[in-house]
Design a protein around this motif. Sequence first.
Motif, mmCIF file in Angstrom:
data_model
loop_
_atom_site.group_PDB
_atom_site.id
_atom_site.type_symbol
_atom_site.label_atom_id
_atom_site.label_comp_id
_atom_site.label_asym_id
_atom_site.label_seq_id
_atom_site.Cartn_x
_atom_site.Cartn_y
_atom_site.Cartn_z
ATOM 1 N N MET A 36 0.701 -1.122 0.056
ATOM 2 C CA MET A 36 0.157 -0.182 -0.114
ATOM 3 C C MET A 36 1.022 1.425 0.112
ATOM 4 N N LYS A 37 0.601 2.212 -0.805
ATOM 5 C CA LYS A 37 1.418 3.469 -0.960
ATOM 6 C C LYS A 37 0.870 4.404 0.015
ATOM 7 N N SER A 38 1.831 5.334 0.562
ATOM 8 C CA SER A 38 1.387 6.424 1.326
ATOM 9 C C SER A 38 0.614 7.548 0.790
ATOM 10 N N LYS A 39 -0.212 8.175 1.339
ATOM 11 C CA LYS A 39 -0.999 9.188 0.875
ATOM 12 C C LYS A 39 0.080 10.520 0.460
ATOM 13 N N ASN A 40 1.017 10.378 0.882
ATOM 14 C CA ASN A 40 1.930 11.636 0.436
ATOM 15 C C ASN A 40 2.802 11.136 -0.667
ATOM 16 N N THR A 41 2.531 10.432 -1.628
ATOM 17 C CA THR A 41 3.393 10.209 -2.698
ATOM 18 C C THR A 41 2.636 10.437 -4.004
ATOM 19 N N ILE A 42 3.456 10.433 -4.964
ATOM 20 C CA ILE A 42 2.978 10.847 -6.253
ATOM 21 C C ILE A 42 2.051 9.630 -6.787
ATOM 22 N N PRO A 43 1.212 10.065 -7.584
ATOM 23 C CA PRO A 43 0.245 9.148 -8.103
ATOM 24 C C PRO A 43 0.693 7.950 -8.686
ATOM 25 N N ALA A 44 -0.069 6.765 -8.952
ATOM 26 C CA ALA A 44 0.523 5.544 -9.548
ATOM 27 C C ALA A 44 0.795 5.959 -10.929
ATOM 28 N N ARG A 45 -0.105 6.701 -11.368
ATOM 29 C CA ARG A 45 -0.084 7.275 -12.922
ATOM 30 C C ARG A 45 -0.273 8.583 -12.957
ATOM 31 N N TRP A 46 0.625 9.354 -13.577
ATOM 32 C CA TRP A 46 0.463 10.878 -14.102
ATOM 33 C C TRP A 46 0.976 11.167 -15.109
ATOM 34 N N LYS A 47 0.910 12.383 -15.856
ATOM 35 C CA LYS A 47 1.041 12.764 -17.083
ATOM 36 C C LYS A 47 1.825 13.922 -17.193
ATOM 37 N N THR A 48 2.630 14.141 -18.519
ATOM 38 C CA THR A 48 2.961 15.431 -18.663
ATOM 39 C C THR A 48 2.397 15.539 -20.192
ATOM 40 N N GLN A 49 2.869 16.832 -20.678
ATOM 41 C CA GLN A 49 2.366 17.000 -22.236
ATOM 42 C C GLN A 49 2.595 15.732 -23.036
ATOM 43 N N ARG A 50 3.811 15.355 -23.129
ATOM 44 C CA ARG A 50 3.984 14.472 -24.212
ATOM 45 C C ARG A 50 4.196 12.716 -23.498
ATOM 46 N N MET A 51 4.131 12.734 -22.285
ATOM 47 C CA MET A 51 4.497 11.327 -21.779
ATOM 48 C C MET A 51 3.361 10.980 -20.642
ATOM 49 N N THR A 52 3.396 9.626 -20.297
ATOM 50 C CA THR A 52 2.745 9.226 -19.254
ATOM 51 C C THR A 52 3.823 8.441 -18.475
ATOM 52 N N ILE A 53 3.776 8.423 -17.095
ATOM 53 C CA ILE A 53 4.464 7.878 -16.079
ATOM 54 C C ILE A 53 3.860 6.887 -15.140
ATOM 55 N N ALA A 54 3.852 5.770 -15.031
ATOM 56 C CA ALA A 54 3.197 5.105 -14.200
ATOM 57 C C ALA A 54 4.002 3.833 -13.520
ATOM 58 N N ASP A 55 3.387 3.357 -12.188
ATOM 59 C CA ASP A 55 4.226 2.649 -11.678
ATOM 60 C C ASP A 55 4.805 1.274 -12.437
ATOM 61 N N THR A 56 5.753 0.871 -12.433
ATOM 62 C CA THR A 56 6.282 -0.226 -13.390
ATOM 63 C C THR A 56 5.692 -1.595 -13.183
#
Length: 192
Positions: free
Chosen positions: A1-21
Amino acid sequence: MKSKNTIPARWKTQRMTIADTTMDETSDLQMIYEDGFDQEWIGKKYKPKQNYFKKYIINPELPPKGKKSLHRLQTIRLKNENSVIGYLDIYHGWPKKNILWLGDIFLHSKVYGHNYGREIIYNLIKEIKKFEYKYMRCSVRLKNWPAIRFWARVGFSKVVGYLGDKDYGVNKFADLILEMDINARRKEEWME
């Protein structure tokens, strides 16, 4: 379980998606990781570790007294192609609660020069400003001149420590620990 003070499991920039591996992505990440071992700053005696990412997902390298719930390994993909171009390794709240530690931000050499790294850092700052983080830190190898220039350009301008060999040599290494005050960067500075 991830802490509530961590970045999201999936987030985006203008050209990329970044998600838990996921395990399905480990072979792509392994290839990108191994591609980096051709660089002079790594040293000739070091070789890539076999199945590094398959093992790392299960047993990540944590700081002293670190918790898995505060660690994130995320895969970076281009939105338009959905192709894997790199990974981001983060630890929340180390060495102090108000610091986000960037263990790695690693992009495949084929995408160098397109400002993806800068875009990731800018959007990562937007994500972590929602929490109590005031600083981001990273470690950079002194012989990795392109990385030193990158980190300085995006605002990691304060040297807060160092580690490694005392003397210079072909197979000797040292790292600088760099810090950025996330509230000191303005959006206009990212457009330079």
